[in-house]
Scaffold this motif. Sequence first.
Motif, PDB file in Angstrom:
ATOM      1  N   TYR A 136      14.111  35.875   8.137  1.00 34.71           N
ATOM      2  CA  TYR A 136      13.121  36.543   8.980  1.00 34.71           C
ATOM      3  C   TYR A 136      13.718  37.418  10.076  1.00 34.71           C
ATOM      4  O   TYR A 136      12.982  38.161  10.726  1.00 34.71           O
ATOM      5  CB  TYR A 136      12.176  35.491   9.593  1.00 34.71           C
ATOM      6  N   GLY A 137      15.028  37.346  10.259  1.00 40.67           N
ATOM      7  CA  GLY A 137      15.679  38.209  11.228  1.00 40.67           C
ATOM      8  C   GLY A 137      16.143  39.506  10.588  1.00 40.67           C
ATOM      9  O   GLY A 137      15.940  39.757   9.394  1.00 40.67           O
ATOM     10  N   THR A 138      16.806  40.331  11.391  1.00 44.06           N
ATOM     11  CA  THR A 138      17.285  41.633  10.898  1.00 44.06           C
ATOM     12  C   THR A 138      18.772  41.831  11.147  1.00 44.06           C
ATOM     13  O   THR A 138      19.382  42.711  10.555  1.00 44.06           O
ATOM     14  CB  THR A 138      16.538  42.777  11.619  1.00 44.06           C
ATOM     15  N   MET A 139      19.358  41.033  12.006  1.00 46.46           N
ATOM     16  CA  MET A 139      20.733  41.253  12.434  1.00 46.46           C
ATOM     17  C   MET A 139      21.719  40.363  11.690  1.00 46.46           C
ATOM     18  O   MET A 139      21.334  39.475  10.915  1.00 46.46           O
ATOM     19  CB  MET A 139      20.844  41.005  13.940  1.00 46.46           C
ATOM     20  N   SER A 140      22.982  40.590  11.957  1.00 47.79           N
ATOM     21  CA  SER A 140      24.040  39.746  11.413  1.00 47.79           C
ATOM     22  C   SER A 140      24.255  38.537  12.312  1.00 47.79           C
ATOM     23  O   SER A 140      23.847  38.517  13.487  1.00 47.79           O
ATOM     24  CB  SER A 140      25.347  40.533  11.306  1.00 47.79           C
ATOM     25  N   LEU A 141      24.929  37.535  11.769  1.00 47.11           N
ATOM     26  CA  LEU A 141      25.283  36.376  12.573  1.00 47.11           C
ATOM     27  C   LEU A 141      26.229  36.791  13.700  1.00 47.11           C
ATOM     28  O   LEU A 141      26.133  36.282  14.821  1.00 47.11           O
ATOM     29  CB  LEU A 141      25.934  35.308  11.691  1.00 47.11           C
ATOM     30  N   LYS A 142      27.110  37.714  13.399  1.00 48.43           N
ATOM     31  CA  LYS A 142      28.050  38.196  14.409  1.00 48.43           C
ATOM     32  C   LYS A 142      27.321  38.773  15.617  1.00 48.43           C
ATOM     33  O   LYS A 142      27.708  38.531  16.769  1.00 48.43           O
ATOM     34  CB  LYS A 142      28.966  39.257  13.803  1.00 48.43           C
ATOM     35  N   GLN A 143      26.240  39.482  15.369  1.00 49.16           N
ATOM     36  CA  GLN A 143      25.489  40.081  16.471  1.00 49.16           C
ATOM     37  C   GLN A 143      24.767  39.028  17.307  1.00 49.16           C
ATOM     38  O   GLN A 143      24.826  39.048  18.542  1.00 49.16           O
ATOM     39  CB  GLN A 143      24.474  41.092  15.925  1.00 49.16           C
ATOM     40  N   VAL A 144      24.088  38.098  16.654  1.00 50.57           N
ATOM     41  CA  VAL A 144      23.274  37.150  17.423  1.00 50.57           C
ATOM     42  C   VAL A 144      24.122  36.069  18.094  1.00 50.57           C
ATOM     43  O   VAL A 144      23.698  35.480  19.098  1.00 50.57           O
ATOM     44  CB  VAL A 144      22.160  36.509  16.569  1.00 50.57           C
ATOM     45  N   LEU A 145      25.324  35.823  17.568  1.00 50.39           N
ATOM     46  CA  LEU A 145      26.190  34.831  18.200  1.00 50.39           C
ATOM     47  C   LEU A 145      27.086  35.424  19.284  1.00 50.39           C
ATOM     48  O   LEU A 145      27.775  34.682  20.002  1.00 50.39           O
ATOM     49  CB  LEU A 145      27.081  34.133  17.160  1.00 50.39           C
ATOM     50  N   ALA A 146      27.073  36.739  19.424  1.00 51.47           N
ATOM     51  CA  ALA A 146      27.975  37.379  20.396  1.00 51.47           C
ATOM     52  C   ALA A 146      27.807  36.833  21.817  1.00 51.47           C
ATOM     53  O   ALA A 146      28.807  36.515  22.480  1.00 51.47           O
ATOM     54  CB  ALA A 146      27.792  38.897  20.359  1.00 51.47           C
ATOM     55  N   PRO A 147      26.580  36.696  22.339  1.00 49.04           N
ATOM     56  CA  PRO A 147      26.455  36.134  23.699  1.00 49.04           C
ATOM     57  C   PRO A 147      27.003  34.713  23.797  1.00 49.04           C
ATOM     58  O   PRO A 147      27.699  34.375  24.766  1.00 49.04           O
ATOM     59  CB  PRO A 147      24.951  36.187  23.968  1.00 49.04           C
ATOM     60  N   ALA A 148      26.710  33.874  22.811  1.00 52.94           N
ATOM     61  CA  ALA A 148      27.183  32.491  22.837  1.00 52.94           C
ATOM     62  C   ALA A 148      28.703  32.427  22.747  1.00 52.94           C
ATOM     63  O   ALA A 148      29.341  31.596  23.417  1.00 52.94           O
ATOM     64  CB  ALA A 148      26.552  31.698  21.690  1.00 52.94           C
ATOM     65  N   MET A 149      29.288  33.283  21.931  1.00 50.39           N
ATOM     66  CA  MET A 149      30.745  33.282  21.809  1.00 50.39           C
ATOM     67  C   MET A 149      31.400  33.741  23.108  1.00 50.39           C
ATOM     68  O   MET A 149      32.449  33.222  23.508  1.00 50.39           O
ATOM     69  CB  MET A 149      31.160  34.152  20.635  1.00 50.39           C
ATOM     70  N   HIS A 150      30.791  34.707  23.751  1.00 55.10           N
ATOM     71  CA  HIS A 150      31.295  35.148  25.060  1.00 55.10           C
ATOM     72  C   HIS A 150      31.247  33.979  26.046  1.00 55.10           C
ATOM     73  O   HIS A 150      32.182  33.783  26.850  1.00 55.10           O
ATOM     74  CB  HIS A 150      30.453  36.313  25.569  1.00 55.10           C
TER      75      HIS A 150
END
Length: 626
Positions: free
Chosen positions: A141-155
């Motif tokens: 149901y999303g549109t982005m990659s995992l890399k994009q949505v996890l970027a804030p958490a990884m930071h």
Amino acid sequence: MKHLSALLLLVLFSISLSAQQTQKPMLYGSSWMAVTGKPMAATAGSMIFQQGGNAVDAACAMLAATCTMWDTLSWGGETQALIYDPKTHKVIAINAMGVAPTGATVNYFKSKGYNFPPEYGPLAATTPGTPGGLIFMLMNYGTMSLKQVLAPAMHMAAGYAIEAQAANTIERDKDMLKQWPYSKKVFLTHAGEKREAPEPGEIFIQQDLLQTLTKMIAAETDALKKGKSRKEALMAAYDRFYKGDIAREFVRGCQEQGGLITLQDLANWKPVQEEPLMVNYKGIDVYKLQQWTQGPMLLQALNILENFDLKSMGYNSPKYIHTVYQAMNLSFADRDFYYGDPQYSKDQPMKGLLSKAYAKQRAALINFDKNDARIGPGDPYPFEGKANPYINLLKSRGFEMDTTRRNFAPKHDLGNNTPKDLYQDRLWRGTTSIEAADKEGWVVSVTPSGGWLPACIAGNTGVGMSQRMQSFVLDSTLNPFNVVTPGKRPRVTLSPSLFLKDGKPFLSAAVQGGDTQDQNLLQFFLDVAEFGMTVQRATEAPNFNTNQLWLSLGGTKTTDREPKPGQILLNSNTPAVIRDELKKMGYTLSFTERTSGPINAVYFDWKHGSLWGGSSNHGEDYGIGW
């Protein structure tokens, strides 16, 4: 004259409470709304929205951020969500609850002297559900990659300024954390000093967790480089967590510390998309997750309350409080006996429990003069044309199934010597909540949890294990549908809500707080639907809570969880005249300053094409709209 003055005071109190100003401002937006348990996590959602993501993308980013911040959950916990899909105009239910691992049997726990599975440590852990649930929602149901949505958490995992709440919780629980070597390594950044936990505002680094998230992103990136589709790339990240090197380290670390989770348990688990349950309350469709959560309890209570004119009673008048309290007690009694993982039982009477006719029968049991301490489970089976196979079991507990006469109290359900503060802690045990909505019509409501502090971290993954095993029972006389079995999901308290009116989203809401979740959500909804409160006003409005239920969390003895009939929590501002009336009805009163629960919510203003966000003044919950 004295009686008339008291009535006038009640009316004025009702009017003043429903009209008073809020402590936090309403959030307005026309493009999107992101509300969750921490300001920094709401910022993560706003970052994704600003990059063009939809509400599902933003919800996934907020979920990842709250897990990384240990906002009363972590990556090894569980996720469940309701999603409104504007393309199909349907509400979707996501079940990403972990399951009991291999070896988690009644005999195993009883052999260790437990009456319920333990609260903390490796033996409290179900299989992790949040990584899989996040990827499932994003993939479908999303549109982005995992890399994009996890970027804030990884930071954040690389280092963020830890908030006082988490930092002080670590310090408070440091003796327990020292039992688990991987938890000690992560959390006690000043081992041996007077304060061993991070200080508020200190840059908190989680190198192991960062490596785990990096491995998942690497799996996705490698798959895309090989020409795999977006879905296949997301599944590569999923498989690395549940079947690859992350899984092996998770299981090694779990078992080293005495846990039961196996590689096969992780490989066999998967998130499930389900049909939500729904009832209509005065023209509003109310959606909840299935009976592996406590969500249907709210639906049952609404069916019961539909038989009364709540508005004429007056907001938080003695009669209103009494009526809603009794409806909740009736619904909780059914929850406590009939709810459990539907994949493990095909004879749960949910059709009967949610029928209007059954609700009318239950509503007729309400005594408007006093609290009924003898309320027990009803018999919903006749309302779906069946005989109740558990009559003898109910009678063995002391329940009289003839609803016209109940001349004694259930033997399990009276008396509780648990210290008040400990009992209330178990009743209120928190998590977080996530609300996201966008102008395309996507709406997401999530109540993720598990792996909260003090968390036992599984090996060098940086992932805290869930503590949800404690929500199983070991005694079928308490609930034949929720007895622990390997591969089974426990009946949890986690319970987001979606409300549709005229076929369109009307409200979206969720709240933390263990067994109080659907109590607070029920009153939040009634505040809006019956008393016309704005969404922000309703998130701050004083609620009341019943303790007349079996606790779902905490304690390993039956006496730790027994109901406390007639105990009610009220707002400290409740006038003396209302207190006196409730005491006459047999209630035992307690008070606290804020009783809204940390509710997060979104209201959909279709007249103006705008989104209204509400976030209560109860805790650190926060929202951003645009």
